[in-house]
Design a protein around this motif. Sequence first.
Motif, PDB file in Angstrom:
ATOM      1  N   VAL A 343       0.818  -1.304  -0.094  1.00 53.93           N
ATOM      2  CA  VAL A 343       0.032   0.103  -0.191  1.00 53.93           C
ATOM      3  C   VAL A 343       0.824   1.072   0.095  1.00 53.93           C
ATOM      4  N   VAL A 344       0.258   2.283  -0.653  1.00 51.48           N
ATOM      5  CA  VAL A 344       1.117   3.471  -0.875  1.00 51.48           C
ATOM      6  C   VAL A 344       0.268   4.629  -0.514  1.00 51.48           C
ATOM      7  N   GLY A 345       1.027   5.627   0.262  1.00 52.08           N
ATOM      8  CA  GLY A 345       0.267   6.830   0.532  1.00 52.08           C
ATOM      9  C   GLY A 345       1.139   8.051   1.162  1.00 52.08           C
ATOM     10  N   ALA A 346       1.013   9.405   0.415  1.00 55.21           N
ATOM     11  CA  ALA A 346       1.953  10.272   0.878  1.00 55.21           C
ATOM     12  C   ALA A 346       1.741  10.447   2.195  1.00 55.21           C
ATOM     13  N   ASN A 347       0.305  10.490   2.858  1.00 57.30           N
ATOM     14  CA  ASN A 347      -0.208  10.835   4.153  1.00 57.30           C
ATOM     15  C   ASN A 347       0.065   9.654   5.102  1.00 57.30           C
ATOM     16  N   MET A 348       0.568   8.767   4.754  1.00 58.30           N
ATOM     17  CA  MET A 348       0.911   7.578   5.631  1.00 58.30           C
ATOM     18  C   MET A 348       1.741   7.979   6.947  1.00 58.30           C
ATOM     19  N   VAL A 349       2.741   8.756   6.628  1.00 59.12           N
ATOM     20  CA  VAL A 349       3.702   8.732   7.624  1.00 59.12           C
ATOM     21  C   VAL A 349       3.062   9.832   8.946  1.00 59.12           C
TER      22      VAL A 349
END
Length: 596
Positions: A343-349
């Motif tokens: 899964v990929v997401g710029a907001n994950m962090v």
Amino acid sequence: MSLIVQKFGGTSVADVEKIRAAARKAIRAQRQGNRVVMVVSAMGKNTDRLLELAAEVGPNPPAREMDMLLSTGEQVSVALVAMAIHELGSEAVSLTGGQIGMQTDSSFSKARIRSINTERINRLLDDGKIVVAAGFQGIDNDLNITTLGRGGSDTTAVALAAVLKADSCEIYTDVDGVYTTDPRLLPEARRVDVISYDEMLELASLGASVMHNRSIEFAKKFGVPIHVRSSFSDTEGTMIVTEQESSSAPVSGAAMTPDEARVTVLGVPDVPGKSLQIFSAIAEKKIAVDMVVQNVGDGGKADVSFTVQRKELATTLATLAPVVDAIGAEALTHDDQVSKVSVVGANMVQQAAVASRMFRALAQADVNIHMITTSEIKISALVPRDQAIDALRAVHTAFSLHEKPSDAKSWSEIKADRAAGVEVETLVSRLRDDALEALTLTGISVVEDQARVTLFGVPDRPGIAADMFEKIGAAGISVDMIVQGYNGEEGSTSVSFTVDEDALEPSLKVAKQIAAAHAMRGVQGGGNIAKVTVSGIGLRSHTHVATLLFETLAADEINVQMIGTSELQVTAVIDSEAAVRAKIGLERVFAESLAK
């Protein structure tokens, strides 16, 4: 007058009628007041047919002659497209890669772009012509024809858009945009309106077939907006830009890479330099390594696991066989019946519990996890190949990727933000014109005051990872880096994670509770560690990056405790006392690649 680069893939020029349709799109764009450059791939299955012909001649054709052969496919296409434009009443000129001034290195079948001389293209555009450029190809210093490898026409298009300072690059293909996952695998996949370069880079490296990762690297470096559209409809498609679609959704997409193979070097002496010997041998063979896990050593020994494409497994094993003896490792094992789900997401962090949510979804689907790696915007799990589709569906559903986020922005809204003065940073002013596709590093950073916890003898069955990280999250502990590797213990594995140093004691307390509940072999933890991270564009395709990292650390006798990799970062966990020394050494070694 604005300039548009339009790229048409093989399915978009597969027959004469489709060639005419592509020509009409270019003519329409020109009549709307734009200067137009088309980049065209070989027709339909033409490249496959050329490969078959080569195989009929002999099993081992020279790489140079293969490039000479395969480049003819695009030359057929560009000539036919230019003819179609003439028949429709406009003027066009077709050009080969060499004629558009695309200079590459001499790595046949996987050449990198060094420079593009735009003088001839600009002259033709000034004369009112539509330029029809052959994708996928260039020439080296000796005028040999070279090809750019898989996805090469995408790379040609975005590179031209970059050096021509085009207003946009339109990628016409047989799908109408970028989806949350492959719609051929999951019909419920949703088309996204906007996706960031970083998210698309990770998805492309994970096998998303819409765009090739090298083309996204160019776009990110030069700030080129990419518009992915259908050749067969006027659907709006997807914009690939700096910004992401949603500011709150933790995950923007999921991907499954089916043909993976896991390789593990067991019982590696836990001393500086051993990882270097492993990965330098692989880098010499130009083998791209993906999931890299070096877990914490136990009894003076560590296990190093990584994944490669299944077709590269035989070469990898043959390369490592002598290395295992040379470094004093105990054994070399592998498994070619695995797939990777990510899964990929710029907001994950910015959001907690993303990893445990993914692991719980896999557990509920009764999918076992063989390996885990994480980065700031990606979580990957290696799973049995026969469960890969179930795993993909489980994580896609768990993050509601079939539903549009409530705060999703359209491209028109993002353009309005830009018009209002929102800054969009690019690297364009920092790059040398004679090294367009060179490795570009955005930084070398050190995060100190870190701690590490490792659980040994973790039962190798579904649900354990979910239980572990749900309990850790419930205790209010924020976890950063997670690695789960294969360590050869029958029916068990080991899992390590990093936390802030002031969270070490509560983390150990929870870890011991988890170990007792699942009859694990033991828990180990320690502080005074640091993460040293090399960040940039092209880390995975430039296979020497990890080698240089390990080489630099080994030269300074710095031992690596853990490793994590992604498309954008390579991270090593080391002793805090060596952090400053490591940073100085890496900045010296990578000086030419660091963006100033």
